[in-house]
Design a protein around this motif. Structure first.
Motif, PDB file in Angstrom:
ATOM      1  N   TYR A   1      67.060 -73.130   7.879  1.00 15.90           N
ATOM      2  CA  TYR A   1      68.050 -73.784   7.220  1.00 15.90           C
ATOM      3  C   TYR A   1      68.956 -74.161   8.612  1.00 15.90           C
ATOM      4  N   ASN A   2      69.124 -73.279   9.529  1.00 14.24           N
ATOM      5  CA  ASN A   2      70.246 -73.774  10.526  1.00 14.24           C
ATOM      6  C   ASN A   2      69.641 -74.286  11.869  1.00 14.24           C
ATOM      7  N   LEU A   3      67.994 -74.783  11.379  1.00 16.11           N
ATOM      8  CA  LEU A   3      67.213 -75.811  12.367  1.00 16.11           C
ATOM      9  C   LEU A   3      67.049 -74.829  13.726  1.00 16.11           C
ATOM     10  N   GLN A   4      67.067 -73.524  13.769  1.00 14.24           N
ATOM     11  CA  GLN A   4      66.685 -72.986  14.792  1.00 14.24           C
ATOM     12  C   GLN A   4      65.293 -72.873  15.203  1.00 14.24           C
ATOM     13  N   GLU A   5      64.922 -72.632  16.583  1.00  9.85           N
ATOM     14  CA  GLU A   5      63.442 -72.229  16.962  1.00  9.85           C
ATOM     15  C   GLU A   5      62.988 -71.016  16.510  1.00  9.85           C
ATOM     16  N   LEU A   6      61.681 -71.066  15.653  1.00  8.25           N
ATOM     17  CA  LEU A   6      61.411 -69.680  15.328  1.00  8.25           C
ATOM     18  C   LEU A   6      59.798 -69.867  15.757  1.00  8.25           C
ATOM     19  N   ILE A   7      59.328 -68.844  16.240  1.00  3.47           N
ATOM     20  CA  ILE A   7      57.957 -68.576  16.866  1.00  3.47           C
ATOM     21  C   ILE A   7      57.391 -67.345  15.882  1.00  3.47           C
ATOM     22  N   HIS A   8      56.263 -67.656  15.090  1.00  5.73           N
ATOM     23  CA  HIS A   8      55.741 -66.753  14.459  1.00  5.73           C
ATOM     24  C   HIS A   8      54.228 -66.726  14.452  1.00  5.73           C
ATOM     25  N   VAL A   9      53.451 -65.759  13.982  1.00  3.39           N
ATOM     26  CA  VAL A   9      52.116 -65.705  14.160  1.00  3.39           C
ATOM     27  C   VAL A   9      51.580 -65.516  12.644  1.00  3.39           C
ATOM     28  N   TYR A  10      50.529 -66.006  12.529  1.00  9.63           N
ATOM     29  CA  TYR A  10      49.832 -65.883  11.046  1.00  9.63           C
ATOM     30  C   TYR A  10      48.343 -65.827  11.260  1.00  9.63           C
ATOM     31  N   HIS A  11      47.679 -64.601  10.801  1.00  9.03           N
ATOM     32  CA  HIS A  11      46.129 -64.634  11.185  1.00  9.03           C
ATOM     33  C   HIS A  11      45.744 -65.066  12.624  1.00  9.03           C
TER      34      HIS A  11
ATOM     35  N   GLU B   1      52.201 -61.644   5.606  1.00  7.18           N
ATOM     36  CA  GLU B   1      51.386 -61.666   6.834  1.00  7.18           C
ATOM     37  C   GLU B   1      51.806 -62.286   7.912  1.00  7.18           C
ATOM     38  N   ILE B   2      52.875 -63.095   7.787  1.00  5.22           N
ATOM     39  CA  ILE B   2      53.580 -63.851   8.859  1.00  5.22           C
ATOM     40  C   ILE B   2      54.520 -62.654   9.733  1.00  5.22           C
ATOM     41  N   GLU B   3      54.095 -62.713  11.054  1.00  6.86           N
ATOM     42  CA  GLU B   3      55.122 -62.009  12.030  1.00  6.86           C
ATOM     43  C   GLU B   3      55.836 -62.666  12.881  1.00  6.86           C
ATOM     44  N   TRP B   4      57.145 -62.310  12.637  1.00 10.30           N
ATOM     45  CA  TRP B   4      58.161 -63.264  13.415  1.00 10.30           C
ATOM     46  C   TRP B   4      58.343 -62.653  14.793  1.00 10.30           C
ATOM     47  N   VAL B   5      57.741 -63.413  15.647  1.00 11.19           N
ATOM     48  CA  VAL B   5      57.827 -62.899  17.240  1.00 11.19           C
ATOM     49  C   VAL B   5      58.839 -63.128  17.981  1.00 11.19           C
ATOM     50  N   ASP B   6      60.007 -63.800  17.854  1.00  7.42           N
ATOM     51  CA  ASP B   6      60.728 -64.552  18.959  1.00  7.42           C
ATOM     52  C   ASP B   6      62.376 -64.095  18.344  1.00  7.42           C
ATOM     53  N   PHE B   7      62.749 -63.258  17.569  1.00  4.17           N
ATOM     54  CA  PHE B   7      64.013 -62.867  17.268  1.00  4.17           C
ATOM     55  C   PHE B   7      64.614 -61.879  17.989  1.00  4.17           C
TER      56      PHE B   7
END
Length: 94
Positions: free
Chosen positions: A14-24, A88-94
């Motif tokens: 919602y806040n338009l942040q950059e979000l890196i995440h991994v799925y499968h 199953e989504i892994e958030w990797v950049d917070f």
């Protein structure tokens, strides 16, 4: 969501942040930007970074909440919506 709070992740969307995440094993980059002061609205987009780079999805709306809702309902994760894939989504950049 693995390694993070789903609520914090969605606040970031919602806040338009950059979000890196991994799925499968695939790495995704979600980001937003905009200039509502000039009436241009907001853009939210998602790219696949690995195993190959490509733009997957883009949304332009006057309200970032509308882009977040579209993101949640678009089948971006191997044919699944965010809510179908979320566990199953892994958030990797917070």
């Amino acid at each position: 969501m693995i390694n993070g709070s789903v609520n914090d992740f969605l606040d970031g969307v919602y806040n338009l942040q950059e979000l890196i995440h991994v799925y499968h094993g695939k790495k995704y980059f979600l980001q937003g930007y905009g200039n509502s002061q000039r009436g241009e609205g907001y853009t939210l987009e998602m790219q696949l970074w690995e195993p190959e780079e490509k733009m997957l999805w883009s949304c332009v709306k006057q309200d970032p909440l509308d882009c977040r809702e579209e993101y949640l309902n678009t089948r971006l994760y191997d044919g699944k919506t965010f809510w179908e894939a979320e566990k199953e989504i892994e958030w990797v950049d917070f």
